[in-house]
Design a protein around this motif. Sequence first.
Motif, PDB file in Angstrom:
ATOM      1  N   LEU A   1       6.637  -7.601  -3.240  1.00  0.00           N
ATOM      2  CA  LEU A   1       7.070  -8.352  -4.418  1.00  0.00           C
ATOM      3  C   LEU A   1       7.489  -7.412  -5.540  1.00  0.00           C
ATOM      4  O   LEU A   1       7.556  -7.812  -6.702  1.00  0.00           O
ATOM      5  CB  LEU A   1       5.930  -9.263  -4.904  1.00  0.00           C
ATOM      6  N   VAL A   2       7.803  -6.156  -5.170  1.00  0.00           N
ATOM      7  CA  VAL A   2       8.152  -5.129  -6.147  1.00  0.00           C
ATOM      8  C   VAL A   2       9.448  -4.451  -5.703  1.00  0.00           C
ATOM      9  O   VAL A   2       9.445  -3.700  -4.720  1.00  0.00           O
ATOM     10  CB  VAL A   2       7.032  -4.071  -6.272  1.00  0.00           C
ATOM     11  N   PRO A   3      10.568  -4.694  -6.390  1.00  0.00           N
ATOM     12  CA  PRO A   3      11.861  -4.158  -5.941  1.00  0.00           C
ATOM     13  C   PRO A   3      11.867  -2.661  -5.651  1.00  0.00           C
ATOM     14  O   PRO A   3      12.355  -2.229  -4.601  1.00  0.00           O
ATOM     15  CB  PRO A   3      12.799  -4.523  -7.095  1.00  0.00           C
ATOM     16  N   SER A   4      11.333  -1.857  -6.555  1.00  0.00           N
ATOM     17  CA  SER A   4      11.364  -0.406  -6.346  1.00  0.00           C
ATOM     18  C   SER A   4      10.523  -0.003  -5.143  1.00  0.00           C
ATOM     19  O   SER A   4      10.881   0.922  -4.401  1.00  0.00           O
ATOM     20  CB  SER A   4      10.874   0.325  -7.606  1.00  0.00           C
ATOM     21  N   GLN A   5       9.415  -0.689  -4.930  1.00  0.00           N
ATOM     22  CA  GLN A   5       8.554  -0.350  -3.802  1.00  0.00           C
ATOM     23  C   GLN A   5       9.119  -0.869  -2.481  1.00  0.00           C
ATOM     24  O   GLN A   5       8.883  -0.282  -1.422  1.00  0.00           O
ATOM     25  CB  GLN A   5       7.137  -0.868  -4.061  1.00  0.00           C
ATOM     26  N   THR A   6       9.893  -1.943  -2.539  1.00  0.00           N
ATOM     27  CA  THR A   6      10.597  -2.403  -1.346  1.00  0.00           C
ATOM     28  C   THR A   6      11.572  -1.331  -0.877  1.00  0.00           C
ATOM     29  O   THR A   6      11.629  -0.991   0.313  1.00  0.00           O
ATOM     30  CB  THR A   6      11.369  -3.705  -1.635  1.00  0.00           C
ATOM     31  N   GLU A   7      12.335  -0.804  -1.819  1.00  0.00           N
ATOM     32  CA  GLU A   7      13.291   0.263  -1.480  1.00  0.00           C
ATOM     33  C   GLU A   7      12.559   1.466  -0.901  1.00  0.00           C
ATOM     34  O   GLU A   7      13.026   2.086   0.064  1.00  0.00           O
ATOM     35  CB  GLU A   7      14.078   0.668  -2.718  1.00  0.00           C
ATOM     36  N   PHE A   8      11.414   1.793  -1.462  1.00  0.00           N
ATOM     37  CA  PHE A   8      10.617   2.911  -0.954  1.00  0.00           C
ATOM     38  C   PHE A   8      10.198   2.678   0.495  1.00  0.00           C
ATOM     39  O   PHE A   8      10.266   3.584   1.331  1.00  0.00           O
ATOM     40  CB  PHE A   8       9.383   3.113  -1.846  1.00  0.00           C
ATOM     41  N   LEU A   9       9.776   1.458   0.823  1.00  0.00           N
ATOM     42  CA  LEU A   9       9.369   1.144   2.198  1.00  0.00           C
ATOM     43  C   LEU A   9      10.510   1.394   3.179  1.00  0.00           C
ATOM     44  O   LEU A   9      10.304   1.929   4.274  1.00  0.00           O
ATOM     45  CB  LEU A   9       8.912  -0.305   2.292  1.00  0.00           C
ATOM     46  N   TYR A  10      11.715   0.995   2.789  1.00  0.00           N
ATOM     47  CA  TYR A  10      12.878   1.250   3.652  1.00  0.00           C
ATOM     48  C   TYR A  10      13.116   2.752   3.798  1.00  0.00           C
ATOM     49  O   TYR A  10      13.444   3.241   4.894  1.00  0.00           O
ATOM     50  CB  TYR A  10      14.120   0.577   3.077  1.00  0.00           C
TER      51      TYR A  10
ATOM     52  N   VAL B   1      -2.160  -3.511  -5.445  1.00  0.00           N
ATOM     53  CA  VAL B   1      -1.451  -3.581  -6.727  1.00  0.00           C
ATOM     54  C   VAL B   1      -1.275  -2.184  -7.315  1.00  0.00           C
ATOM     55  O   VAL B   1      -2.245  -1.435  -7.472  1.00  0.00           O
ATOM     56  CB  VAL B   1      -2.212  -4.461  -7.736  1.00  0.00           C
ATOM     57  N   SER B   2      -0.040  -1.853  -7.656  1.00  0.00           N
ATOM     58  CA  SER B   2       0.239  -0.577  -8.318  1.00  0.00           C
ATOM     59  C   SER B   2       0.286  -0.775  -9.835  1.00  0.00           C
ATOM     60  O   SER B   2       0.495  -1.880 -10.336  1.00  0.00           O
ATOM     61  CB  SER B   2       1.566   0.008  -7.831  1.00  0.00           C
ATOM     62  N   ASP B   3       0.101   0.316 -10.560  1.00  0.00           N
ATOM     63  CA  ASP B   3       0.179   0.322 -12.024  1.00  0.00           C
ATOM     64  C   ASP B   3       0.804   1.654 -12.413  1.00  0.00           C
ATOM     65  O   ASP B   3       0.126   2.683 -12.427  1.00  0.00           O
ATOM     66  CB  ASP B   3      -1.216   0.154 -12.631  1.00  0.00           C
ATOM     67  N   ILE B   4       2.088   1.632 -12.714  1.00  0.00           N
ATOM     68  CA  ILE B   4       2.855   2.876 -12.836  1.00  0.00           C
ATOM     69  C   ILE B   4       3.434   3.036 -14.232  1.00  0.00           C
ATOM     70  O   ILE B   4       4.219   2.203 -14.687  1.00  0.00           O
ATOM     71  CB  ILE B   4       3.982   2.911 -11.791  1.00  0.00           C
TER      72      ILE B   4
ATOM     73  N   ASP C   1       2.148   8.757 -11.617  1.00  0.00           N
ATOM     74  CA  ASP C   1       1.679   7.481 -11.064  1.00  0.00           C
ATOM     75  C   ASP C   1       2.546   7.045  -9.891  1.00  0.00           C
ATOM     76  O   ASP C   1       2.049   6.540  -8.880  1.00  0.00           O
ATOM     77  CB  ASP C   1       1.711   6.382 -12.136  1.00  0.00           C
ATOM     78  N   ALA C   2       3.856   7.223 -10.039  1.00  0.00           N
ATOM     79  CA  ALA C   2       4.782   6.834  -8.966  1.00  0.00           C
ATOM     80  C   ALA C   2       4.524   7.644  -7.705  1.00  0.00           C
ATOM     81  O   ALA C   2       4.509   7.098  -6.589  1.00  0.00           O
ATOM     82  CB  ALA C   2       6.224   7.019  -9.429  1.00  0.00           C
ATOM     83  N   PHE C   3       4.296   8.938  -7.869  1.00  0.00           N
ATOM     84  CA  PHE C   3       4.010   9.788  -6.719  1.00  0.00           C
ATOM     85  C   PHE C   3       2.687   9.386  -6.065  1.00  0.00           C
ATOM     86  O   PHE C   3       2.566   9.382  -4.834  1.00  0.00           O
ATOM     87  CB  PHE C   3       3.959  11.256  -7.147  1.00  0.00           C
ATOM     88  N   TYR C   4       1.697   9.047  -6.896  1.00  0.00           N
ATOM     89  CA  TYR C   4       0.411   8.617  -6.354  1.00  0.00           C
ATOM     90  C   TYR C   4       0.583   7.339  -5.537  1.00  0.00           C
ATOM     91  O   TYR C   4       0.008   7.204  -4.442  1.00  0.00           O
ATOM     92  CB  TYR C   4      -0.587   8.380  -7.491  1.00  0.00           C
ATOM     93  N   MET C   5       1.351   6.389  -6.055  1.00  0.00           N
ATOM     94  CA  MET C   5       1.605   5.142  -5.335  1.00  0.00           C
ATOM     95  C   MET C   5       2.251   5.427  -3.991  1.00  0.00           C
ATOM     96  O   MET C   5       1.818   4.902  -2.951  1.00  0.00           O
ATOM     97  CB  MET C   5       2.514   4.228  -6.169  1.00  0.00           C
ATOM     98  N   MET C   6       3.282   6.261  -3.974  1.00  0.00           N
ATOM     99  CA  MET C   6       3.993   6.529  -2.731  1.00  0.00           C
ATOM    100  C   MET C   6       3.100   7.222  -1.708  1.00  0.00           C
ATOM    101  O   MET C   6       3.122   6.885  -0.517  1.00  0.00           O
ATOM    102  CB  MET C   6       5.260   7.343  -3.026  1.00  0.00           C
ATOM    103  N   ARG C   7       2.325   8.184  -2.159  1.00  0.00           N
ATOM    104  CA  ARG C   7       1.417   8.870  -1.228  1.00  0.00           C
ATOM    105  C   ARG C   7       0.360   7.908  -0.688  1.00  0.00           C
ATOM    106  O   ARG C   7      -0.010   7.967   0.495  1.00  0.00           O
ATOM    107  CB  ARG C   7       0.756  10.065  -1.912  1.00  0.00           C
ATOM    108  N   SER C   8      -0.129   7.015  -1.546  1.00  0.00           N
ATOM    109  CA  SER C   8      -1.150   6.053  -1.110  1.00  0.00           C
ATOM    110  C   SER C   8      -0.599   5.112  -0.053  1.00  0.00           C
ATOM    111  O   SER C   8      -1.233   4.873   0.985  1.00  0.00           O
ATOM    112  CB  SER C   8      -1.655   5.250  -2.314  1.00  0.00           C
ATOM    113  N   ILE C   9       0.606   4.580  -0.296  1.00  0.00           N
ATOM    114  CA  ILE C   9       1.222   3.670   0.663  1.00  0.00           C
ATOM    115  C   ILE C   9       1.567   4.408   1.954  1.00  0.00           C
ATOM    116  O   ILE C   9       1.381   3.889   3.060  1.00  0.00           O
ATOM    117  CB  ILE C   9       2.470   3.003   0.078  1.00  0.00           C
ATOM    118  N   GLY C  10       2.056   5.626   1.818  1.00  0.00           N
ATOM    119  CA  GLY C  10       2.367   6.424   2.995  1.00  0.00           C
ATOM    120  C   GLY C  10       1.152   6.645   3.875  1.00  0.00           C
ATOM    121  O   GLY C  10       1.233   6.573   5.109  1.00  0.00           O
ATOM    122  N   GLU C  11       0.001   6.886   3.237  1.00  0.00           N
ATOM    123  CA  GLU C  11      -1.234   7.090   3.994  1.00  0.00           C
ATOM    124  C   GLU C  11      -1.685   5.790   4.649  1.00  0.00           C
ATOM    125  O   GLU C  11      -2.084   5.778   5.816  1.00  0.00           O
ATOM    126  CB  GLU C  11      -2.324   7.614   3.055  1.00  0.00           C
ATOM    127  N   ILE C  12      -1.629   4.687   3.901  1.00  0.00           N
ATOM    128  CA  ILE C  12      -2.041   3.395   4.450  1.00  0.00           C
ATOM    129  C   ILE C  12      -1.192   3.014   5.651  1.00  0.00           C
ATOM    130  O   ILE C  12      -1.682   2.495   6.652  1.00  0.00           O
ATOM    131  CB  ILE C  12      -1.961   2.304   3.365  1.00  0.00           C
TER     132      ILE C  12
END
Length: 226
Positions: A27-36, A106-109, A114-125
């Motif tokens: 439900l987060v446009p920037s994070q959707t793009e990151f997933l792709y 839920v991210s809080d950036i 913060d953005a790098f932390y979010m990406m690393r966290s999702i990458g690990e998950i």
Amino acid sequence: MPESIEVLDMLGRVVKIQKPIQRIVSLVPSQTEFLYEIGLKDKIVGQTVFCIHPKSHFKKSKKIGGTKKVRFDELDELKPDFILCNKEENNEEIVEILSKKYPVWVSDIKNIDDAFYMMRSIGEIMDVESETESLLKNIESSLSQKKIRHQYSCLYLVWRNPYMAVGTDTFINHMLERSGFINLVKHNRYPELSTEDMQALNPEVILLSSEPYPFKEKHTEELQSL
């Protein structure tokens, strides 16, 4: 083999996840793009109408509403096993409703770290650490090559009637500063501005968002006449 784990999201919430994750709703446009970008396109089963990047996947993806107006019945049909939300993009009510049924992270950036932390966290998950680190290396390299030759004073508007601008304590403000702009709005978050306020600030540049308010060319002309 299925594995049950617990992780903390960026609000400090405990999120219980069943791995491997196979069905993601973002439900987060920037994070959707990151997933792709990190190779998870086959696991993205739903996204918002604002998740327009990458364009090659936008038309064929399942849309379940906007960032603040989710069609919960259509989301339920997708049977997600992992949902990405953001404190800024999605309201607390949406997170609470979805958390009763699904793992919601839920991210809080507010800045690049913060953005790098979010990406690393999702990458690990998602077990795609190497793909994530490769992307982050490219981002860091790009950021290090940016040369600021001139600083422009600016307003960044995100809403109309009333006008609302980006203030301090936001990720956009952080990126404006990183990009060589001087944000003239010194109030916290997203204060309202009158036309008189904008005239008094006298910015060199006014930047307009594409969402949440979909500014168009006619609005550019309107602001130029102030």
